[in-house]
Design a protein around this motif. Structure first.
Motif, PDB file in Angstrom:
ATOM      1  N   ARG A   1     -26.521 -11.671   3.887  1.00  0.00           N
ATOM      2  CA  ARG A   1     -25.770 -11.800   5.137  1.00  0.00           C
ATOM      3  C   ARG A   1     -26.237 -13.005   5.947  1.00  0.00           C
ATOM      4  N   GLU A   2     -27.555 -13.220   6.005  1.00  0.00           N
ATOM      5  CA  GLU A   2     -28.092 -14.342   6.765  1.00  0.00           C
ATOM      6  C   GLU A   2     -27.702 -15.682   6.132  1.00  0.00           C
TER       7      GLU A   2
ATOM      8  N   ARG B   1     -23.992 -16.335   6.682  1.00  0.00           N
ATOM      9  CA  ARG B   1     -23.679 -16.710   8.068  1.00  0.00           C
ATOM     10  C   ARG B   1     -23.948 -18.192   8.305  1.00  0.00           C
TER      11      ARG B   1
ATOM     12  N   ARG C   1     -21.316 -21.489   9.022  1.00  0.00           N
ATOM     13  CA  ARG C   1     -21.473 -22.440  10.130  1.00  0.00           C
ATOM     14  C   ARG C   1     -21.494 -23.886   9.616  1.00  0.00           C
TER      15      ARG C   1
END
Length: 568
Positions: free
Chosen positions: A27-28, A31, A35
């Motif tokens: 998930r990190e 993310r 970006r």
């Protein structure tokens, strides 16, 4: 144990490989990659660089990089240092070693692999730490590459395949007024000749690290050889560097021959590329020879590359051409795409070689060796006109197996050999069969593979852009439905889990593979039923068993879309 930081990042204090919360790790990383995509789309290259630096230094990216190289096919092949990271402790220790400060890559270990033309292709094997460093920086570079890539580039890209490239060929050439001339392009020693100076000026990543990789050199017979050109072959990042080098050809052709203008429409220029093989369509042989070919040659020369004179041809569509194992040709105005003769011959040579080298192998074990080869080849060609070819392939394999049976039993009659190795099944009378561990196995028929029209990936789709997430989920569902056709229990499990591994919450695909895990272990009385099984990634499966220290394993409850209770 590993705890989550307030900002959502994973703690750097993790030391137990099996305690890493992979859901949070993925998930990190996802993310931050999203970006990066947004920053590239906005043209904010300073922001891109800052986000790449942040991602490369995060614990999550470093853990994921180690996981990738220790799950890859060549994970047991060491580099010059002999390391393989084959234990959980060595993998956990490797995470803390992924630092840029003081990093110096080791030379590649040079080996040679045979090519189709009986020549040898040089391949460099990086050390494990260098592979992990490349995988780490790939996490930061690939979102940029996907966002800036040529629309019709299909090789070594996430979610894209040869089937997409062939489908684009059909779109460009199938219509009545489609272009009739094709430039078949091949770049001479592409991965070996890319200019280092060009790479260091144009690749959007940490240039100091890139410079070290490019100049690492290689060891062959204990002698060091410097590298003056080319990408670090054998490493995870090499294909992306090559794609970034070649991206721009399609944009160049589009600018020169814009389809919205009358001149561009008359030129009928289309471009399809897979790695370093590409085709360009055109309205005339002269256009391709005197305009398009010099344009591409000048583009490549800036990057230290050139077209291969032996493999670059201009062909009429009525004569046909081979591309990615398929033959593309028009017959009386109708475009047909079929398996190429070279591809068929290479496949049969491989199968016959396997049969020949397993002369003394029991029939069941021989079937276990051949079936995956037949399945893989037939699936590769299932999107084109292949039924007649499948029938010819089955006939050729039967003849090879009959010769195999005759060699094993020279004194037996034909009827005896038929009864021993061939049976009737599914409307077929000569099905090769055998036993493996008491279970009867039969040879897979290429003809049984259904022909399915491939739905081409949308050219602008980006797997790192959250806006396209639903689109890729739908494509994965359709793909896995086809892969698991005829395997009802697996299909039911996959759908019940929404196609996700309950441990890491990442997609279960044919590429990742899967294991069937018994929630209540069979050694502790658990039944072998669908209710007591879940599909897990192999690494996630190992982590569950490694974290179980008590004699009684945890009784995990399966929940739809919610993972397994008791898991991070």
């Amino acid at each position: 144990m590993t705890a989550a930081c307030p900002a959502g990042a994973v703690s750097r204090s993790a030391t137990d490989w099996h305690a890493i919360p992979w859901r949070k790790v993925y998930r990190e990383v996802r993310r931050l990659q999203a970006r990066i995509v947004q920053a590239v789309q906005a043209g904010r290259w300073g922001k891109v660089k800052a986000l790449q630096r942040l991602l490369a230094r995060s614990f999550s990216a470093r853990a994921l990089a180690v996981r990738r190289v220790t799950e890859a096919t060549g994970r047991r092949t060491p580099g010059v240092d002999g390391e393989t990271w084959d234990t959980p402790a060595s993998r956990a220790a490797a995470i803390s070693r992924l630092r840029q400060h003081g990093y110096r890559p080791k030379p590649l270990r040079r080996i040679y692999i045979p090519k189709k033309n009986n020549k040898l292709r040089p391949l460099g094997i990086p050390a494990m730490l260098d592979r992990a460093q490349q995988a780490l920086h790939l996490l930061t570079l690939d979102p940029v590459a996907e966002t800036t890539a040529d629309p019709n580039s299909y090789g070594f890209r996430k979610e894209r395949s040869t089937a997409d490239a062939i489908a684009q060929c059909f779109i460009a050439l199938a219509k009545r007024h489609a272009p009739e001339w094709i430039l078949e392009g091949d770049i001479k020693a592409c991965f070996d000749q890319i200019s280092h100076a060009w790479l260091e000026r144009h690749i959007p990543m940490d240039r100091a690290v890139l410079h070290k990789w490019l100049k690492a050199g290689y060891l062959e017979r204990q002698a060091f050889h410097p590298t003056i050109a080319g990408t670090p072959q054998g490493g995870p990042i090499s294909p992306v560097l090559a794609n970034l080098t070649l991206d721009g050809i399609e944009r160049l052709l589009t600018e020169r021959y814009p389809k919205q203008t009358r001149a561009g429409n008359r030129a009928k220029v289309n471009f399809v590329r897979f790695a370093d093989d590409f085709i360009v369509t055109g309205s005339s042989k002269e256009l391709l020879e005197h305009e398009v070919k010099p344009l591409i040659a000048a583009f490549l020369a800036e990057r230290g590359l050139e077209l291969s004179p032996e493999k670059t041809h201009i062909t009429h569509i009525n004569d046909g051409f081979d591309f990615l194992g398929q033959n593309v040709r028009k017959y009386h105005g109708k475009l047909l795409i079929t398996p190429s003769k070279k591809n068929i011959a290479a496949f049969l040579t491989k199968v016959r070689g396997l049969i020949k080298t397993h002369r003394q192998t029991p029939a069941g074990e021989l079937i276990a060796v051949i079936n995956p080869v037949i399945r893989g080849w037939a699936n590769h060609h299932r999107h084109v006109v292949s039924k007649r070819t499948y029938s010819d392939i089955d006939r050729a394999i039967f003849q090879a197996l009959w010769r195999w049976a005759k060699r094993r039993h020279l004194s037996k009659a034909a009827g005896w050999r038929k009864a021993r190795y061939f049976q009737a099944s599914g409307g077929r009378n000569w099905v090769f069969f055998g036993e493996v561990e008491g279970q009867r196995k039969q040879l897979r028929s290429a003809f049984s593979t259904p022909i399915q029209r491939h739905t081409k990936l949308r050219a602008e789709a980006n797997p790192y852009d959250p806006a396209w997430e639903t689109y890729f989920e739908q494509r994965l569902s359709a793909t896995m439905t086809g892969k698991l056709q005829g395997q009802r229990q697996l299909m039911a499990l996959w759908k019940a889990q929404d196609g996700l591994c309950p441990v890491c919450n990442q997609p279960l695909t044919d590429e990742t593979g899967w294991h069937l895990h018994h929630i209540i272990w069979r050694s502790h009385g658990g039944p072998d039923t669908a209710e007591n099984r879940v599909m897990l990634h192999p690494t996630c499966h190992y982590s569950i068993h490694a974290r179980t220290t008590s004699e009684e394993p945890p009784r995990l409850a399966k929940r739809r879309s919610g993972g397994l209770s008791g898991m991070p």
